[in-house]
Design an enzyme around this catalytic site. Structure first.
Site, PDB file in Angstrom:
ATOM      1  N   SER A  48     -72.987   6.183  51.816  1.00 41.85           N
ATOM      2  CA  SER A  48     -72.314   6.415  50.542  1.00 41.85           C
ATOM      3  C   SER A  48     -70.975   5.670  50.494  1.00 41.85           C
ATOM      4  CB  SER A  48     -72.104   7.926  50.367  1.00 41.85           C
ATOM      5  OG  SER A  48     -71.282   8.187  49.273  1.00 41.85           O
ATOM      6  N   ASP A  79     -60.248  -5.146  52.343  1.00 44.51           N
ATOM      7  CA  ASP A  79     -59.954  -3.813  51.800  1.00 44.51           C
ATOM      8  C   ASP A  79     -59.854  -2.801  52.932  1.00 44.51           C
ATOM      9  OD1 ASP A  79     -59.359  -1.872  49.961  1.00 44.51           O
ATOM     10  OD2 ASP A  79     -61.361  -1.745  49.082  1.00 44.51           O
ATOM     11  N   LYS A  80     -59.380  -1.626  52.546  1.00 40.14           N
ATOM     12  CA  LYS A  80     -59.242  -0.500  53.467  1.00 40.14           C
ATOM     13  C   LYS A  80     -59.940   0.700  52.854  1.00 40.14           C
ATOM     14  CE  LYS A  80     -56.466   2.462  52.573  1.00 40.14           C
ATOM     15  NZ  LYS A  80     -55.902   3.805  52.301  1.00 40.14           N
ATOM     16  N   HIS A  81     -60.523   1.544  53.703  1.00 39.28           N
ATOM     17  CA  HIS A  81     -61.016   2.831  53.201  1.00 39.28           C
ATOM     18  C   HIS A  81     -60.423   3.945  54.060  1.00 39.28           C
ATOM     19  CE1 HIS A  81     -63.605   5.868  51.459  1.00 39.28           C
ATOM     20  NE2 HIS A  81     -63.789   6.309  52.693  1.00 39.28           N
ATOM     21  N   SER A  82     -59.917   4.970  53.401  1.00 38.67           N
ATOM     22  CA  SER A  82     -59.416   6.136  54.137  1.00 38.67           C
ATOM     23  C   SER A  82     -60.364   7.301  53.892  1.00 38.67           C
ATOM     24  CB  SER A  82     -58.021   6.491  53.635  1.00 38.67           C
ATOM     25  OG  SER A  82     -57.741   7.846  53.900  1.00 38.67           O
ATOM     26  N   ARG A 104     -77.025  15.419  46.684  1.00 39.85           N
ATOM     27  CA  ARG A 104     -76.538  15.950  47.969  1.00 39.85           C
ATOM     28  C   ARG A 104     -75.652  17.162  47.721  1.00 39.85           C
ATOM     29  NH1 ARG A 104     -73.328  11.153  50.129  1.00 39.85           N
ATOM     30  NH2 ARG A 104     -72.687  12.577  51.763  1.00 39.85           N
ATOM     31  N   LYS A 159     -70.357   1.383  48.469  1.00 44.64           N
ATOM     32  CA  LYS A 159     -69.386   1.068  47.418  1.00 44.64           C
ATOM     33  C   LYS A 159     -68.386   0.016  47.899  1.00 44.64           C
ATOM     34  CE  LYS A 159     -69.027   5.471  47.204  1.00 44.64           C
ATOM     35  NZ  LYS A 159     -68.894   6.915  47.051  1.00 44.64           N
ATOM     36  N   LYS A 160     -67.939   0.155  49.134  1.00 45.42           N
ATOM     37  CA  LYS A 160     -66.970  -0.823  49.657  1.00 45.42           C
ATOM     38  C   LYS A 160     -67.619  -2.200  49.792  1.00 45.42           C
ATOM     39  CE  LYS A 160     -63.247   1.241  49.665  1.00 45.42           C
ATOM     40  NZ  LYS A 160     -62.021   0.749  49.040  1.00 45.42           N
ATOM     41  N   THR A 186     -56.346   8.219  45.198  1.00 45.62           N
ATOM     42  CA  THR A 186     -55.516   7.082  44.765  1.00 45.62           C
ATOM     43  C   THR A 186     -55.554   6.925  43.243  1.00 45.62           C
ATOM     44  OG1 THR A 186     -55.836   5.975  46.858  1.00 45.62           O
ATOM     45  CG2 THR A 186     -55.269   4.570  45.001  1.00 45.62           C
TER      46      THR A 186
HETATM   47  N1  URA Z   1     -66.858   9.854  50.103  1.00 49.83           N
HETATM   48  C1  URA Z   1     -67.938   9.232  49.576  1.00 49.83           C
HETATM   49  O1  URA Z   1     -67.801   8.305  48.800  1.00 49.83           O
HETATM   50  N2  URA Z   1     -69.158   9.657  49.920  1.00 49.83           N
HETATM   51  C2  URA Z   1     -69.372  10.662  50.797  1.00 49.83           C
HETATM   52  O2  URA Z   1     -70.503  10.973  51.084  1.00 49.83           O
HETATM   53  C3  URA Z   1     -68.245  11.302  51.346  1.00 49.83           C
HETATM   54  C4  URA Z   1     -66.989  10.867  50.978  1.00 49.83           C
END
Ligand code: URA
Length: 441
Positions: free
Chosen positions: A185, A82-85, A170, A189-190, A122
């Site tokens: 954070s 996967d990719k995260h931007s 937060r 999730k990733k 997305t």
């Molecule tokens: N995206 C997230 O999922 N968490 C953060 O803390 C900042 C951006």
């Protein structure tokens, strides 16, 4: 075993003392069981915000948040990638990247989000496709990944639930911008996707959350070190976000932009970043021997239509129309007013306030002003003029897709004001790929 005392744990964090891994795990586990109170979570995030957290402790925190919910497991005949931007404007890379990787033999179980701040999301882009189920259940998500190679949906309550609670606290305690907390954070999730490899696109510039290079590099390093520390091979690219990546910004307009891309009408910057990220992923998953070989594979599946076919099949499997690619205008909403925004000055475009372009889309309802707002998928901009373009007064800067004349005036002015001109600059100073950070950093 000694009894866990949250107040002692919090005293360590606020004193800058490294706690034991077990205490971090107990504290995070307590979020779901309510043994950890909201006041204690607030104290924790504020203490981390003020004092930071050692790298090893961020790894432990990330894994504990990941393990607060389901962690997917796959048994497939190719790597799970996967990719995260970190987010930008006109960044519709994910819609191209998932199908490209699937067409090259990888699997992409992508959990994506809604727009955050001025950036697009997305998930909001997919919500422009009628019938596409961004809330697909686990069974449909898994079968789509297995049968088609990729599925892109939204976060379910079962994935890293402790992050949701911490993020809300937060947000209410002005501690969102802490690097250790952002890292935990994003990655919790990733990593819950059960990945073999991850590539990060860390945006830098006027449309990114990190507008300067040093902050982007610090975020990139933190994410890459922690993800590798948590056992997932992760590399990253720091990329330029000083202008929208695609020539469109909005939701239906960006889906149309992607369909045009599949048809061979391609924005150069969008294409290059997609190719580079995909090539990096193929190397990380063992599907290409080096980045050069990866690029060639990626270009091939763009050109032979295989990736476009995967996109169409994914859309259909997740409830969208089977002929979206053939008849996009039958399905994607069209705004009642589509008109050109004209330049009031002449010159060469030297810079853009890209954040303002994203905010102009939000002003029209294409993004949220409040968390539960329903978005208007039809509005946005396309044909956005790029940095380096020579403009004469009266030339088109972009085409606006608007709901009302008021929106044309307000968002049109925001777009016009976002442009800077000079007599001589011929292109953006910044390279598109600013830096590559390998997995073993
Ligand atoms: N995206 C997230 O999922 N968490 C953060 O803390 C900042 C951006």
């Amino acid at each position: 075993m000694t009894t866990f005392l949250p107040q002692e744990f919090l005293a360590q964090i606020s004193g800058g003392i490294s706690p034991s891994a077990r205490d971090i795990q107990t504290f995070i586990k307590g979020i779901a069981t309510r043994d950890t109170s909201p006041a204690q979570i607030g104290a924790f995030v504020m203490a981390v915000y003020l004092k930071g957290l050692a790298k090893g402790d961020i790894v432990t925190l990330t894994k504990a948040v990941r393990d607060s919910g389901d962690v997917m497991q796959w048994n497939l005949d190719g790597p799970v990638l996967d990719k995260h931007s970190t987010g930008g404007v006109g960044d519709n890379v994910s819609l191209l990247l998932g199908p490209v990787i699937a067409a090259c033999g990888g699997y992409v179980p992508m959990i994506s989000g809604q727009g955050l701040g001025h950036t697009g999301g997305t998930l909001d882009k997919f919500s422009a496709i009628p019938g596409y189920n961004v809330n697909a259940d686990n069974a449909l998500f898994r079968s789509t990944v297995k049968d088609i190679g990729c599925a892109i949906i939204g976060q379910t309550g079962a994935l890293a639930p402790a992050d949701k609670v911490m993020y809300a606290i937060r947000s209410a305690t002005a501690s969102v911008s802490s690097l250790p907390l952002i890292t935990a954070s994003i990655l919790s999730k990733k990593l819950a996707e059960g990945l073999d490899g991850l590539v990060l696109d860390i945006k830098c510039g006027s449309g990114a959350f990190m507008d300067n290079f040093d902050d982007a590099k610090a975020l990139a390093k933190s994410l890459i070190e922690v993800a590798n520390g948590a056992g997932v091979k992760t590399s990253g690219l720091i990329t330029d976000m000083n202008e929208p990546l695609a020539s469109a910004a909005g939701n239906a307009v960006e889906v149309r932009n992607v369909i045009n891309h599949w048809r061979g009408v391609r924005d150069a910057r969008l294409h290059k970043i997609t190719v580079e990220l995909c090539a990096e992923m193929l190397v990380s998953g063992g599907l290409a021997s080096d980045v050069g070989a990866g690029r060639a594979k990626v270009e091939a599946v763009f050109d032979n239509g295989k990736a476009a076919e995967v996109f169409a099949r994914m859309v259909t499997a997740l409830g969208g129309p089977a002929d979206l690619m053939q008849n996009p205008d039958k399905y994607l909403e069209t705004a009642p007013i589509i008109t050109d925004i004209k330049a009031e000055k002449s010159g060469i475009i030297s810079a853009m306030n890209t954040r303002a372009v994203g905010n102009a889309v939000i002003v029209m309802g294409g993004g949220r002003k409040k968390p539960n707002d329903k978005i208007d998928t039809a509005v946005g901009f396309d044909h956005i003029a790029a940095i380096g373009t020579k403009i004469n007064k009266g030339d088109t800067l972009a085409r606006i897709h608007a709901r009302s004349e008021t929106q044309v005036r307000e968002a049109g002015k925001m777009l016009r004001d976002a442009y800077r001109y000079s007599d001589s600059v011929s292109s953006s100073d910044s390279p598109l790929i600013i830096e590559r950070i390998p997995a073993n950093t």
